[in-house]
Enzyme design. Structure first.
Site, PDB file in Angstrom:
ATOM      1  N   SER A   1      40.403  34.144  34.648  1.00  0.00           N
ATOM      2  CA  SER A   1      39.376  33.898  35.657  1.00  0.00           C
ATOM      3  C   SER A   1      39.183  32.391  35.816  1.00  0.00           C
ATOM      4  CB  SER A   1      38.086  34.624  35.273  1.00  0.00           C
ATOM      5  OG  SER A   1      37.173  34.648  36.348  1.00  0.00           O
TER       6      SER A   1
ATOM      7  N   GLU B   1      40.757  44.053  40.745  1.00  0.00           N
ATOM      8  CA  GLU B   1      39.926  42.909  40.354  1.00  0.00           C
ATOM      9  C   GLU B   1      38.485  43.020  40.858  1.00  0.00           C
ATOM     10  OE1 GLU B   1      40.758  40.262  38.533  1.00  0.00           O
ATOM     11  OE2 GLU B   1      42.886  39.833  38.774  1.00  0.00           O
TER      12      GLU B   1
ATOM     13  N   HIS C   1      38.558  43.191  37.060  1.00  0.00           N
ATOM     14  CA  HIS C   1      38.593  41.799  36.613  1.00  0.00           C
ATOM     15  C   HIS C   1      38.229  41.713  35.136  1.00  0.00           C
ATOM     16  CE1 HIS C   1      38.553  37.502  37.382  1.00  0.00           C
ATOM     17  NE2 HIS C   1      37.356  37.383  36.840  1.00  0.00           N
TER      18      HIS C   1
END
Length: 536
Positions: free
Chosen positions: A228, A340, A446
């Protein structure tokens, strides 16, 4: 891709909203059971390693020696606030390194523990125990995620990677306004400001060059990796001239969401607005450096931060650097997760704003920062009838526009200049460790891949992997450490992972129990549609 920063601002805003969901989000314990076990194992006979600043004593935890809370730069406080990191002071005697040190200031929530300590530039070293003298293990430096506003090094336990014969370093770095505020009053002699968190990461990498040999690691075989915002940071270091020579390889997990950085002028304008809000209408460095940490946290941009153009750290946008070959041309693994955006759709639902058939188009508009007419075109491409729920539909829109197709852009660009390996993490049943259940399945959301290469002892909703998932985790850990050792993720006994090229566009689909190559990524994520929409 256009709209990626708009979308990321939405997701970080939702993440900050999620920070206040006290009744919905279980708070992580202040000290995990594994951390208590590590502290109990510490003794005066723990392993000792030398650094450029002095020796440190750690502890042995099974197959790994751990050295925790080592300063890699001076505390960025007082006149050093919003300055490039300065060298750490040396010490006499053996410094205790058996407990994690404070992490950087941030509010508390599901993705980070609250802190107000600016004295936070510490790192941790995990290295194989009982090593022979003269060992030279490959080194992997982990940059944590958290939208550049939250997160800390001690959320991650890399001992399963260490068991594969690598030395792992996890780092803290300045976050939020303290790490990424740009302002004319803070500019250096060359007129540059911002990106202090990226400079911290580079200072940690320079510490590795000076000191990691004392822990059995090789300073000439360093891989940076992150997820991320840590993945975006990794891409930023790949693009930064200042990071040249500090690492040999890079692994990017879900870091493709911002390929067009703000100009210095626009970043400094935002910094001036922050100064007014925080009570520094005088717009002076002295006023800014005298602000209490609590004021900075209260007044910083709740939507999150990204790096800005800075002639010294990031001379051009990431997209331009990769397209033109103006980057540190190291082998790279770059990947995303199949679902995600469902994590951020879940945050919205938990905050009381679920996706419905009636608000679907408006949610597309707010997520991507596009007008209603464009949202209608997107909704026609992603009709509700094609998905089990409006939430899953919006998850597909956000995934494709903000993560998947920008990642493919990176793969296409970088593979022209350096060896590139692409992946999609595709375990639809991956446990969700950070948030409680919602009305739709999280899928391969995610951050869900992290648990397959590292343990997450501070996760609020721990869950065991199934036997097929454990097999995938062993393979993925092997891929990551094989890549660190020799620049190729495949090894005898693991499914072959081909190089990415623009002709075949082969990616490794990381699905249990055994990964396999796939060529349908662009079609699955409608990347031709998004490219045409951008061009139009």
């Amino acid at each position: 891709m256009f709209m990626t920063w708009a979308g990321w601002r939405v997701c970080t805003r939702l993440a900050v909203a999620g920070l206040t969901l006290g009744a919905l989000i279980a708070a992580a314990p202040a000290v995990s059971a594994s951390a208590l076990g590590r502290q109990a194992a510490a003794s005066a006979s723990g392993p000792v390693a030398g650094t450029a600043n002095g020796p440190v004593r750690g502890l042995t935890n099974g197959a790994a020696d751990e050295f925790l809370g080592i300063p890699y730069a001076a505390p960025p406080v007082g006149p050093l606030r919003w300055q490039p990191p300065q060298p750490a002071a040396s010490w006499s005697g053996v410094r205790d390194a058996t407990q994690f040190a404070p992490h950087c200031p941030q509010p508390g929530g599901p993705f980070g523990q609250a802190s107000t300590s600016e004295n936070c530039l510490f790192l941790n070293v995990f290295t194989p125990s009982h090593q022979q003298a003269g060992s030279h293990f490959p080194v992997m430096v982990w940059i944590h995620g958290g939208a550049l506003v939250s997160g800390e090094s001690n959320d991650y336990d890399p001992t399963q990677m260490v068991a594969d014969g690598v030395t792992v370093v996890t780092i803290n770095y300045r976050l939020g306004a303290l790490g990424f505020l740009a302002h004319p009053a803070l500019a250096d002699a060359n007129g540059q400001s911002g990106d202090y968190g990226l400079m911290d990461q580079q200072a940690a990498l320079r510490w590795v060059q000076r000191s990691i040999a004392g822990f059995g690691g090789s300073p000439h075989n360093v891989t940076i990796f992150g997820e991320s915002a840590g993945g975006l940071s990794t891409l930023s270091q790949v693009a930064s001239p200042q990071a040249g020579g500090l690492f040999e390889r890079a692994i990017v997990e879900s870091g493709s969401y911002n390929l067009t950085q703000a100009s210095l002028a626009s970043a400094e304008a935002a910094g001036q607005a922050f100064a007014v809000k925080a009570g520094c209408a005088s717009q002076t460095a002295a006023c800014l450096r005298s602000l209490p940490v609590s004021t900075i946290l209260a007044d910083q941009d709740a939507a999150g931060y990204t790096p800005n153009i800075n002639g010294e750290v990031l001379p051009e946008t990431l997209g331009t650097a990769f397209a033109t070959g103006s980057f540190n041309r190291v082998p790279i693994i770059n990947g995303t997760n199949r679902d995600e955006w469902r994590l951020f759709v879940a945050l919205s639902e938990l905050a009381g704003n679920p996706v419905t058939a009636s608000n679907y188009q408006s949610m597309i508009s707010s997520t991507l920062g596009v007008p209603a007419a464009v949202a209608a075109v997107i909704a026609a491409r992603y009709p509700l009838t094609a998905f089990p729920s409006p939430s899953v539909a919006l998850g597909a829109v956000g995934t494709d526009a903000i993560f998947a197709c920008p990642a493919l852009t990176i793969d296409r660009s970088m593979s022209r200049f350096a060896p590139a390996f692409a992946y999609e993490f595709s375990d639809e049943n991956a446990p969700e460790l950070f948030l409680p259940p919602v009305s739709f399945p999280y899928g391969a959301a995610h951050a869900s891949e992290i648990q397959y290469v590292m343990d997450l002892p501070m996760a609020a909703f721990p869950e065991m992997l199934s036997a097929p998932q454990q097999q995938l985790a062993a393979t993925m850990t092997g891929y990551w450490t094989n890549f660190a050792q020799r620049g190729f993720p495949s090894a005898p006994g693991t499914p072959s992972w081909p190089l990415f090229n623009n002709l075949t566009q082969k990616m490794q689909s990381l699905t249990p129990p055994a990964p396999q190559a796939d060529t349908g990524f662009a079609n699955t994520h409608n990347c031709a549609f998004w490219t045409a929409l951008e061009a139009g």
